[in-house]
Every structure is written in structure tokens, then in C-alpha cells.
Write a protein that holds these residues in place. Sequence first.
Motif, mmCIF file in Angstrom:
data_model
loop_
_atom_site.group_PDB
_atom_site.id
_atom_site.type_symbol
_atom_site.label_atom_id
_atom_site.label_comp_id
_atom_site.label_asym_id
_atom_site.label_seq_id
_atom_site.Cartn_x
_atom_site.Cartn_y
_atom_site.Cartn_z
ATOM 1 N N LEU A 128 -11.624 -0.426 -8.531
ATOM 2 C CA LEU A 128 -11.142 -1.102 -7.328
ATOM 3 C C LEU A 128 -12.152 -2.163 -6.908
ATOM 4 O O LEU A 128 -13.357 -1.948 -7.006
ATOM 5 C CB LEU A 128 -10.962 -0.102 -6.177
ATOM 6 C CG LEU A 128 -9.850 0.942 -6.313
ATOM 7 C CD1 LEU A 128 -10.039 2.041 -5.279
ATOM 8 C CD2 LEU A 128 -8.487 0.294 -6.138
ATOM 9 N N HIS A 185 -8.111 -4.964 -4.535
ATOM 10 C CA HIS A 185 -7.368 -5.067 -5.788
ATOM 11 C C HIS A 185 -7.508 -3.788 -6.602
ATOM 12 O O HIS A 185 -8.611 -3.235 -6.722
ATOM 13 C CB HIS A 185 -7.892 -6.231 -6.634
ATOM 14 C CG HIS A 185 -7.607 -7.574 -6.047
ATOM 15 N ND1 HIS A 185 -6.448 -7.871 -5.375
ATOM 16 C CD2 HIS A 185 -8.334 -8.725 -6.053
ATOM 17 C CE1 HIS A 185 -6.461 -9.124 -4.986
ATOM 18 N NE2 HIS A 185 -7.610 -9.672 -5.372
ATOM 19 N N GLY A 186 -6.397 -3.373 -7.188
ATOM 20 C CA GLY A 186 -6.398 -2.282 -8.145
ATOM 21 C C GLY A 186 -6.313 -2.840 -9.563
ATOM 22 O O GLY A 186 -6.259 -4.057 -9.765
ATOM 23 N N LYS A 204 -5.181 -6.651 -11.953
ATOM 24 C CA LYS A 204 -5.138 -7.839 -11.103
ATOM 25 C C LYS A 204 -6.187 -8.865 -11.522
ATOM 26 O O LYS A 204 -7.260 -8.527 -12.027
ATOM 27 C CB LYS A 204 -5.388 -7.456 -9.639
ATOM 28 C CG LYS A 204 -4.344 -6.520 -9.058
ATOM 29 C CD LYS A 204 -2.986 -7.179 -8.986
ATOM 30 C CE LYS A 204 -1.967 -6.253 -8.352
ATOM 31 N NZ LYS A 204 -0.634 -6.879 -8.287
ATOM 32 N N THR A 232 -2.373 0.491 -3.710
ATOM 33 C CA THR A 232 -3.515 0.033 -4.501
ATOM 34 C C THR A 232 -4.272 1.211 -5.108
ATOM 35 O O THR A 232 -4.631 1.202 -6.288
ATOM 36 C CB THR A 232 -4.465 -0.809 -3.624
ATOM 37 O OG1 THR A 232 -3.767 -1.948 -3.127
ATOM 38 C CG2 THR A 232 -5.668 -1.280 -4.428
#
Length: 210
Positions: A49, A67-68, A71, A153
Motif C-alpha cells: 500500500l 493506492h493498493g 495502480k 483499497t
Amino acid sequence: MILNHKHQEQSVSWQPYLKYGERQFKKQKAIIYSQGEVGNGFYYLHSGLVKIMTVKPEGNRKILDIHGEGKLFGEQAIDQLAYFSTAVAVENTVLYYFSREAFREMVQACPDFLSCFIDSIAQKMRILSEDILLKAFTSEQYIAYSLAKFCRTYRSDRISITQQDIANCTGLTRITVYKILKKWKEDDLIDIQNRMIVIKEREKLSRLYV
């Protein structure tokens, strides 16, 4: 107001493109790049992450997104512009870094790459537009929406996030966040365990903003 709260996922797998990138491992809390730093490439988040945040002139921090995996971020550096935000690893994270030179090679060698890259930028533009609409939300709606977003996420109902993080993300005061979370805990919608928020009634929370 009703928002489509299911973000569109990357439609194209990045697996074929990873050979062009430099694999990097970042420990939890490591800074990936800093606001104002001039870059020369962008990142793909393979696992982990990443928190994207900006510091305003008055010194206040604003969390733009978390963001996970799957991405892209830092795309503006392809034009050798300064990063407008700071990226920090929320947990141990594996990244792929693509330099400006690698980007050119991928455009020439992979016909589908450019449309995939543009899709990622378009998705970020949709998120920015959505953030403008969120300003019409009440404080309770904004926090409920943010928690639902973080659940997606993290891919879990257990979110490692602090009340200050939520305040930084929404622009609300920490006192406002505390009062709303306290009410939700009393209503048994959530539980708070140290630096962890556990969503017990995700459906009820989602009804607050849809």
C-alpha cells in the motif's frame, strides 16, 4: 447525491510490462518520492500500500489517496516535472520503477501499452472530479465514503488508519472525526482497536452517502 463507489479496475494486466521496470522493495514508512522533487519516471505498485499526500503552503497535510496493488502513480514525472505530492509506503511494498527511457521503449515495443497508461491517467481525473462533488457531502457522509474507499483499497474491513489520517484525507478537523467515529462505535457500526478501524456494518455506512 449518489456516487458510483466502485472504482474501475485496471482493465489490462501489467505483467507483460514489468520486464521494462526496475523492481524495488520499500519498507513500511519509507518515502518513495517527495513533493517538489523532479522525477524521471513513474511507479507501478505490485504489492503493498502507498499513501499519496501533499503539504499545503500553510503546512497542513492532505492525503490525496491510498493506492493498493495494480495502480500507477507519479506519472507526471514522465515529462520531467516536479512531483506534486509525496508518496510513502504504508506497509512493506514491492514496486516497479519505469524511467522515461523505459517508457519510450514500451510505447514502441508494446502496442497496447499506451492505452493502458492513458486509462490510468483518466481514472485519476475521474477521482479528482469525484473529490469536487464530495465537497457537497456532510462530514458524516464524507467519512463514511472515505472508509468505504479504504476498505476497497485494503480489501478488508480492517483498516490500518488513524483518526489524524482521516482528518488529513477529508480536510475535517480531528475533533469532528473523533466525534463521528465515537458515535458510530456506540451504534456498533465500527470498532476502534489501537490504530485499526474495524468496519462491522459496511452496508449501513454505505447508505449514509448513496
